[in-house]
Scaffold this motif. Structure first.
Motif, PDB file in Angstrom:
ATOM      1  N   GLY A   1      93.618  14.051  -9.107  1.00  0.00           N
ATOM      2  CA  GLY A   1      92.312  13.505  -8.734  1.00  0.00           C
ATOM      3  C   GLY A   1      92.270  11.999  -8.853  1.00  0.00           C
ATOM      4  O   GLY A   1      91.841  11.293  -7.922  1.00  0.00           O
ATOM      5  N   TYR A   2      92.712  11.477  -9.991  1.00  0.00           N
ATOM      6  CA  TYR A   2      92.732  10.021 -10.167  1.00  0.00           C
ATOM      7  C   TYR A   2      93.723   9.369  -9.199  1.00  0.00           C
ATOM      8  O   TYR A   2      93.487   8.263  -8.696  1.00  0.00           O
ATOM      9  N   GLY A   3      94.837  10.054  -8.939  1.00  0.00           N
ATOM     10  CA  GLY A   3      95.802   9.514  -7.982  1.00  0.00           C
ATOM     11  C   GLY A   3      95.231   9.442  -6.580  1.00  0.00           C
ATOM     12  O   GLY A   3      95.496   8.486  -5.833  1.00  0.00           O
ATOM     13  N   LEU A   4      94.454  10.451  -6.208  1.00  0.00           N
ATOM     14  CA  LEU A   4      93.780  10.397  -4.907  1.00  0.00           C
ATOM     15  C   LEU A   4      92.865   9.190  -4.824  1.00  0.00           C
ATOM     16  O   LEU A   4      92.804   8.491  -3.805  1.00  0.00           O
ATOM     17  N   ARG A   5      92.147   8.935  -5.897  1.00  0.00           N
ATOM     18  CA  ARG A   5      91.266   7.769  -5.907  1.00  0.00           C
ATOM     19  C   ARG A   5      92.064   6.488  -5.736  1.00  0.00           C
ATOM     20  O   ARG A   5      91.705   5.608  -4.930  1.00  0.00           O
ATOM     21  N   ASP A   6      93.174   6.361  -6.460  1.00  0.00           N
ATOM     22  CA  ASP A   6      93.991   5.151  -6.368  1.00  0.00           C
ATOM     23  C   ASP A   6      94.595   4.987  -4.984  1.00  0.00           C
ATOM     24  O   ASP A   6      94.683   3.880  -4.453  1.00  0.00           O
ATOM     25  N   SER A   7      95.024   6.097  -4.390  1.00  0.00           N
ATOM     26  CA  SER A   7      95.693   6.032  -3.088  1.00  0.00           C
ATOM     27  C   SER A   7      94.725   5.825  -1.939  1.00  0.00           C
ATOM     28  O   SER A   7      95.116   5.320  -0.890  1.00  0.00           O
ATOM     29  N   ILE A   8      93.483   6.212  -2.147  1.00  0.00           N
ATOM     30  CA  ILE A   8      92.521   6.181  -1.048  1.00  0.00           C
ATOM     31  C   ILE A   8      91.590   4.978  -1.130  1.00  0.00           C
ATOM     32  O   ILE A   8      91.436   4.223  -0.173  1.00  0.00           O
ATOM     33  N   THR A   9      90.977   4.790  -2.296  1.00  0.00           N
ATOM     34  CA  THR A   9      89.931   3.769  -2.384  1.00  0.00           C
ATOM     35  C   THR A   9      90.476   2.357  -2.443  1.00  0.00           C
ATOM     36  O   THR A   9      89.715   1.405  -2.297  1.00  0.00           O
ATOM     37  N   ASN A  10      91.786   2.192  -2.640  1.00  0.00           N
ATOM     38  CA  ASN A  10      92.363   0.847  -2.685  1.00  0.00           C
ATOM     39  C   ASN A  10      92.962   0.426  -1.358  1.00  0.00           C
ATOM     40  O   ASN A  10      93.660  -0.592  -1.280  1.00  0.00           O
ATOM     41  N   ILE A  11      92.711   1.207  -0.314  1.00  0.00           N
ATOM     42  CA  ILE A  11      93.279   0.901   1.003  1.00  0.00           C
ATOM     43  C   ILE A  11      92.865  -0.498   1.465  1.00  0.00           C
ATOM     44  O   ILE A  11      93.681  -1.275   1.961  1.00  0.00           O
ATOM     45  N   ALA A  12      91.589  -0.827   1.325  1.00  0.00           N
ATOM     46  CA  ALA A  12      91.101  -2.136   1.790  1.00  0.00           C
ATOM     47  C   ALA A  12      91.813  -3.267   1.051  1.00  0.00           C
ATOM     48  O   ALA A  12      92.182  -4.287   1.653  1.00  0.00           O
ATOM     49  N   GLU A  13      92.010  -3.098  -0.257  1.00  0.00           N
ATOM     50  CA  GLU A  13      92.693  -4.124  -1.036  1.00  0.00           C
ATOM     51  C   GLU A  13      94.133  -4.288  -0.563  1.00  0.00           C
ATOM     52  O   GLU A  13      94.616  -5.407  -0.376  1.00  0.00           O
ATOM     53  N   PHE A  14      94.836  -3.170  -0.365  1.00  0.00           N
ATOM     54  CA  PHE A  14      96.216  -3.248   0.098  1.00  0.00           C
ATOM     55  C   PHE A  14      96.305  -3.916   1.469  1.00  0.00           C
ATOM     56  O   PHE A  14      97.194  -4.741   1.711  1.00  0.00           O
ATOM     57  N   GLN A  15      95.376  -3.564   2.387  1.00  0.00           N
ATOM     58  CA  GLN A  15      95.450  -4.053   3.754  1.00  0.00           C
ATOM     59  C   GLN A  15      95.088  -5.533   3.857  1.00  0.00           C
ATOM     60  O   GLN A  15      95.794  -6.310   4.513  1.00  0.00           O
ATOM     61  N   PHE A  16      93.990  -5.906   3.228  1.00  0.00           N
ATOM     62  CA  PHE A  16      93.450  -7.245   3.479  1.00  0.00           C
ATOM     63  C   PHE A  16      93.866  -8.284   2.438  1.00  0.00           C
ATOM     64  O   PHE A  16      93.635  -9.474   2.646  1.00  0.00           O
ATOM     65  N   ASP A  17      94.454  -7.855   1.343  1.00  0.00           N
ATOM     66  CA  ASP A  17      94.960  -8.813   0.366  1.00  0.00           C
ATOM     67  C   ASP A  17      96.464  -8.989   0.465  1.00  0.00           C
ATOM     68  O   ASP A  17      96.982 -10.076   0.189  1.00  0.00           O
TER      69      ASP A  17
END
Length: 964
Positions: free
Chosen positions: A624-640
Motif C-alpha cells: 500500500g505504501y509502495g503504491l503511494r510512493d510509485s503513484i503520487t510522486n509521478i509529478a515530482e519525478f517528471q517535472f523535477d
C-alpha cells in the motif's frame, strides 16, 4: 435440533463472542476484498456496456474510397441484422477562439442514432453554423462563444466546411472518445485539441465519408458471443456494401465513358463545322485575290496606255512648237494659226490624260483597300485555323486526360472496421484486465489468512471444550451432533461475514477503483454488479475456511475415548530452544525474557500462525505504501528530474531569432530558451498494430539538453543521430522496441517512416520520441518548421504574468504554463490515493483482526498461567509485559518475514497497474518501510491495550482450580 441443543449453541456463541466476531470479521474482510476485486472488472464492463448501448457506439465503421450516398445508406439500413445505419462526415480544421487561442478540432456530423453525444452542458446544435465541443477540452464558459475557421487552413479544408464561424451551443462527451486520447492530425502541430459535432448542413460535402452501423444484438461488450457475431457480420457486410459501392462505381464509369464519347462526337462535329466555315472563307479570299490581281493588271495596262499617249502628246507638242517657232520666224499668221490650234488640241489631250490618271489613282486606292481587306481576311483566316487547332488540341488533351483518369480509377476499396479500431474501446478492455490481474493475488492473501485465523480459533475452541465434548460423548451424543455444534458456530459466523463482506465489497471496491480510473475514463458512474456464482463460491470458500477447520479440529478429538477427553490435554513437553544453546547470550537474558522465549518457540502452531498472519499483513501494508510512493510522486519525478522548462509557447509561424526576440521583448525573468518542433504521430507495434500516440520532438537546438534530461538508471541517454530516435521507456515497452532495433511511426493518415532506436529514457507522463531536425526532414519528408519555444524562468518569476505578456504578440498561438500541467497530473494521481488508502486500510484491518484473535486466544489458553503469576505477586505491568512481550516479538518476526514479501508483492501489483498515459516508478521510499513497520506495530499496541482489560479480569482463583 432440540431446545437444549440450541441453547448450548447460543451459549457457546455468547460466551465466546470475541472468537465469533473474529471469524465474522476475517471472513467479511476476506470475502469483501475477494468479491470486490473480482467484481471490479465485471462492473467496469457492465458500466461500459450500458454506456455504449445508451449512446449507441458503432458496431461497424465502414469506409470506401468513393464515399457513400444517402441512397446507399438507406439500402444498408434495410439489410438484415442492421438496427441503425447512418452516414457521417468528418473534417479536421484549425480553429481560433475569441481569445485568440488556436488548436485543431476533428468535426463530426451528427449521425442520427449512432455515436450519440453525451450532452454535459448547453444544448445540441440545430442550425448549420452551430457547434458542439469536447467537454474535456473546453470550459462551460465557451458556450455562446464563436469558433472560427482559421486562415491557416488550406482551401480544401475551408471548402469542406459550410461556414467560416460556428457558435458554440454546448459541451459533450462522446462514446467514440472514451478515454483522454484524441488522436493525431496532419494539421497544426499534429495534435488534436478535441472533437466537435456539427449538423450535416455544417459541412459542404456531396458524399458521406463513412458509414456507421449499430447491429441488432444484446451481446455484452468484449464477450465471445459478440466477437463471434462481429466476425459473422463482417463478411456479410463487406460483400453487401462492396456490391452497393461497385454498382455506383460501374454506373459512374458508364456515365463517364458516355460523356467522353459525347465529347469526342461534339469535338468532331464542331471541328467539321469550323473547318467548313474556314474553307468557305478561304474560297472567298481566293476569289477576292483573283479580282484584285485582275484589277491590278488592268490598272497597269491603263497606266501603260496613258504613258504612251502622254509620250505621243509630248512628241507632237515638241514638233508643233518647233514648227510654230519656224512659222513665227517667217511671220506668216496663216502658218502659225493651225499650229496653235494643234497645240490647243494637244493641251486638251493632256487634260484628258490627267483626268485618266486621276481615275487610275482612285482605282489604285480601291485596289489597295481591297488588298488590305484581303490581307486582314487572310490573317483572320489564319487565326481561325490556329484557334481551331488549339481548341482541338485542348479538347483532345482534356478528353485524353479524362480517359487516363477513367482508366486509372480502380474498383473502390471497402474497409469494414469494428470497435477494435477505436482506441478508447480497446484501452478500456486492457485497463479492466489490469484490475483483474491485481485481483489474482490480493484476495489470495486475505483468504489464506482467513483460513489460518479460522483454523486457530476453532482448534483452540475445541481444545478449551475437550471436557464438554467428552461429557457429551459419555452422555450418548453422536459425533455428528457434537461436530454440528462447532460447525454451526463457525458456519454461522462465516455465513454472516460472507454476506456482509460480499454486499459491501462489490459496492466499495469497484467504486473506489473506478474513481482512480476516472483519470482516463469516468464517463459514467460505476454500476454495481452481483454474480450469483461468485456469491455461492464465496459462501463455499467461507464455509470451507470455517466449517472445514471446525471439522478438522473436532475430528482428531472425537477419535479419543470420552474418559480421555474429560481429562485436560497435557501441555506440550518443554524442549530446549536454539537460543539456549547460545550460552553467552542466554546467560545475559532476564528470567522472564527466557520464559517468553521458551513460550514463543514452545507453541509451534501459534508461532507459525502469528508469523504468517503478521507477515501477510505487513506485505499488504508495504504494498500500500509502495503504491503511494510509485503513484503520487509521478509529478515530482517528471517535472523535477526530466522536464525542466517552465513555460512553452507555440507560434503560428516558424520561429526565427527575430520573431522569438520580438515576442519575448516584454517578458522578463527568462533564464534560458530552446526551439523545437512538436508533432503528434502514432508509434506502431511490432505486429503493425497501433501502439500509442507519441509527441515527436524534433530540434537542432543544442540547448535542448538543459530542458529535457534524458536518462535511464542514472545514466545519460545520448541525443539521437541521423536516422535515429530515442523513445520514452513506457512507449518502448508498449510497442516492444529495444535499443538497436527499429520503430515505425505513422503520420499524415497512412504515411510511415522507420527509424533506428538509439536509446530509451525514463519518462512518467505521456509518450515522447526525439529526433534531429535533419532526420525529421529526410525521413518524414516534411519541412522542419519549429513553432514551439521552451522557456526556463528565473527563480521567483511569475509564469502566468509572463504567459500573458507573450500572448500579446500577434503570432503567439498558445502558451502553456508547466506548473498548471503539473497540478493537473498531481490531481489525477491524487485520485489513485483512494485505492492506496483502501489497500492500507484493508491490510490494517486484517492485521488488527489477526492480532486481536491470536492475542485473545493466547490469553484465554493461558488464563491459569496468568492467574498464577498474579498469585505469585506479579505487578500489573509485569503481568502485562509477560504476555504482550510475546506478541511484540512475534509481530517483529512477522514484520521481518513480511518486508521482502511486500517488496515482491508491490512489484507484481505495479506490473499489473497499467494506465495508458502514465509510467510508474516502481519504488518504495525508505520512510515507507518505516511507516509500514510503525503501522503494524501500532496495531499490535492497540490490540495489547484492548486485551489489557481481559488480563485484568482474570481471577486469581483460576490458579487454585484442579487440573483434574
Amino acid at each position: 435440533m432440540n431446545r437444549a441443543y440450541r441453547k448450548n449453541v447460543a451459549r457457546t456463541i455468547t460466551r465466546s463472542l470475541g472468537r465469533y466476531l473474529a471469524i465474522f470479521a476475517i471472513i467479511a474482510l476476506g470475502v469483501g476484498f475477494f468479491a470486490g476485486i473480482r467484481q471490479t472488472k465485471p462492473a467496469m464492463i457492465v458500466t461500459l456496456d450500458n454506456y455504449v448501448k445508451e449512446y449507441r457506439l458503432f458496431d461497424f465503421r465502414i469506409l470506401s474510397t468513393i464515399g457513400f450516398t444517402a441512397e446507399e445508406v438507406e439500402r444498408v439500413r434495410e439489410m438484415a441484422d442492421v438496427e441503425t445505419a447512418a452516414g457521417a462526415i468528418s473534417q479536421d480544421f484549425i480553429f481560433r477562439d475569441e481569445e485568440g487561442n488556436t488548436g485543431v478540432l476533428r468535426a463530426h456530423s451528427l449521425a442520427g442514432g449512432v455515436n450519440v453525444p453525451d450532452l454535459k452542458a448547453g444544448r445540441m446544435p440545430e442550425a448549420a453554423d452551430e457547434i458542439l465541443l469536447d467537454a474535456s477540452a473546453f470550459p462551460e464558459s465557451a458556450i455562446g462563444t464563436v469558433i472560427r475557421v482559421a486562415e491557416e487552413n488550406g482551401d480544401e479544408t475551408k471548402d469542406a466546411l459550410a461556414h467560416k464561424a460556428y457558435t458554440v451551443t454546448g459541451l459533450a462527451r462522446s462514446v467514440a472518445y472514451m478515454n483522454t486520447e484524441r488522436g493525431t492530425t496532419t494539421l497544426g502541430n499534429g495534435k488534436l485539441t478535441g472533437f466537435a459535432y456539427l449538423p450535416e448542413a455544417g459541412f459542404s460535402s456531396e458524399y458521406y465519408g463513412e458509414l456507421l452501423l449499430v447491429m441488432e444484438h444484446d451481446h455484452e461488450v468484449y464477450s465471445d458471443a459478440y466477437g463471434q457475431a462481429v466476425d459473422a457480420w463482417s463478411e456479410t457486410l463487406e460483400t453487401a456494401v462492396a456490391a452497393l459501392v461497385n454498382e455506383r462505381y460501374e454506373s459512374e464509369m458508364e456515365k463517364a465513358r458516355a460523356e467522353i464519347d459525347d465529347a469526342r462526337r461534339e469535338l468532331a462535329e464542331e471541328t467539321g463545322r469550323a473547318e467548313a466555315e474556314l474553307a468557305d472563307a478561304k474560297a472567298k479570299l481566293d476569289d477576292a485575290l483573283k479580282e484584285i490581281e485582275r484589277g491590278e493588271r488592268q490598272l497597269a495596262d491603263a497606266r501603260e496606255e496613258i504613258r504612251k499617249k502622254a509620250d505621243e502628246l509630248a512628241g507632237t507638242e515638241r514638233e508643233l512648237r518647233l514648227q510654230l517657232e519656224q512659222a513665227a520666224g517667217l511671220g506668216d499668221p496663216a502658218l502659225t494659226a493651225p499650229l496653235e490650234a494643234a497645240l490647243a488640241q494637244v493641251a486638251a489631250g493632256r487634260a484628258e490624260l490627267e483626268a485618266g490618271k486621276a481615275e487610275l489613282a482612285a482605282r489604285e486606292r480601291e485596289l489597295g483597300d481591297a488588298r488590305r481587306d484581303w490581307a486582314d481576311g487572310l490573317a483572320e483566316y489564319e487565326k481561325g485555323v490556329r484557334q481551331l487547332a488549339e481548341e482541338r488540341e485542348k479538347a483532345e488533351t482534356e478528353i485524353h486526360k479524362a480517359e487516363e483518369e477513367l482508366a486509372s480509377f480502380k474498383a473502390p476499396d471497402v474497409y469494414v472496421l469494428t470497435r477494435d479500431t477505436n482506441t478508447g474501446y480497446v484501452s478500456f478492455e486492457n485497463d479492466a484486465g489490469t484490475v483483474e490481474g491485481i485481483g489474482k493475488v490480493f484476495p489470495l492473501f486475505f483468504l489464506l489468512i482467513a483460513a489460518l485465523v479460522c483454523s486457530t480459533t476453532m482448534t483452540r475452541m475445541v481444545d478449551d471444550e475437550r471436557t464438554q465434548i467428552g461429557t457429551l460423548r459419555a452422555l450418548g451424543y453422536g459425533n455428528g451432533a457434537i461436530m454440528g455444534k462447532y460447525a454451526i458456530y463457525a458456519g454461522s459466523a462465516a455465513l454472516l461475514g460472507c454476506v456482509v463482506g460480499y454486499v459491501v465489497g462489490i459496492r466499495v471496491f469497484p467504486a473506489t477503483i473506478w474513481q482512480a480510473y476516472s483519470i482516463m475514463y469516468g464517463f459514467a458512474d460505476i454500476t454495481v454488479v452481483g454474480d450469483p456464482v461468485l456469491f455461492v463460491l464465496s459462501i463455499v470458500v467461507s464455509l470451507l475456511c470455517s466449517v472445514g477447520t471446525a471439522w478438522a479440529a473436532c475430528r482428531n478429538e472425537l477419535r479419543r475415548m470420552p474418559a480421555e477427553l474429560i481429562r485436560p490435554k497435557s501441555p506440550p513437553a518443554g524442549k530446549r530452544i536454539l537460543l539456549e544453546r547460545i550460552g553467552f547470550l542466554w546467560r545475559r537474558l532476564k528470567f522472564l525474557h527466557k520464559v517468553s522465549a521458551r513460550n514463543i518457540f514452545r507453541f509451534k502452531k501459534r508461532l507459525f500462525m502469528m508469523i504468517v498472519g503478521i507477515a501477510g499483513c505487513m506485505a499488504l501494508v508495504v504494498t500500500g505504501y509502495g503504491l503511494r510512493d510509485s503513484i503520487t510522486n509521478i509529478a515530482e519525478f517528471q517535472f523535477d528530474e526530466i522536464m525542466h522548462h517552465d513555460v512553452s509557447v507555440t507560434f503560428r509561424e516558424p520561429l526565427t531569432e527575430e520573431l522569438a526576440a520580438e515576442a519575448l521583448a516584454d517578458a522578463g525573468g527568462i533564464l534560458d530558451r530552446a526551439v523545437i518542433q512538436e508533432t503528434s504521430v502514432d508509434a506502431l507495434r511490432e505486429d503493425g498494430g497501433i501502439g500509442k500516440t507519441v509527441y515527436l520532438i524534433a530540434t537542432d537546438d543544442p540547448a535542448i539538453g538543459r530542458f529535457a534530461d534524458l536518462h535511464r538508471d542514472g545514466k545519460q541517454v545520448a541525443f539521437p543521430g541521423a536516422g535515429e530516435t530515442v523513445l520514452s521507456e513506457k512507449l518502448a515497452e508498449i510497442i516492444g522496441a529495444e535499443i538497436g532495433g527499429e520503430v515505425t511511426f505513422r503520420y499524415a493518415d497512412e504515411k510511415r517512416v522507420t527509424l533506428t532506436v538509439s536509446g530509451i529514457f525514463e519518462n512518467y507522463v505521456m509518450h515522447y520520441a526525439y529526433v534531429t531536425a535533419d532526420t525529421f526532414e529526410q525521413a518524414f519528408g516534411e519541412p522542419y518548421e519549429p513553432k514551439t519555444l521552451y522557456l526556463m524562468l528565473e527563480e521567483g518569476t511569475d509564469a502566468h504574468a509572463l504567459a500573458a505578456a507573450v500572448m500579446e504578440h500577434e503570432d503567439a498561438a498558445s502558451v502553456n504554463v508547466v506548473a498548471d500541467f503539473r497540478n493537473t497530473v498531481e490531481q489525477m494521481m491524487g485520485r489513485m490515493n483512494d485505492v492506496v488508502l483502501l489497500v492500507i486500510a484493508s491490510a490494517g484491518a486484517l492485521a488488527f483482526i489477526v492480532l486481536f484473535n491470536l492475542t485473545n486466544i493466547n490469553i484465554t489458553e493461558r488464563a491459569r498461567e496468568i492467574a498464577t503469576l498474579k498469585v505469585l505477586g506479579f505487578y500489573r505491568n509485569e503481568t502485562r509485559s509477560y504476555v504482550f512481550r510475546e506478541n511484540l516479538v512475534l509481530s517483529l518476526m512477522g514484520i521481518v518475514v513480511g518486508l521482502p514479501l511486500g517488496v515482491l508483492l508491490h512489484r507484481f501489483v505495479m506490473d499489473q497497474i497499467n494506465i495508458d498515459i502514465v509510467s510508474f516508478e516502481v519504488t518504495i521510499l525508505p520512510q515507507s518501510y518505516l511507516y509500514s513497520v510503525l503501522t503494524v506495530l501500532a496495531f499490535t499496541l492497540v490490540v495489547n491495550l484492548l486485551m489489557d482489560g481481559k488480563i485484568e479480569r482474570i481471577s486469581m482463583a483460576e490458579s487454585l482450580k484442579s487440573m483434574e
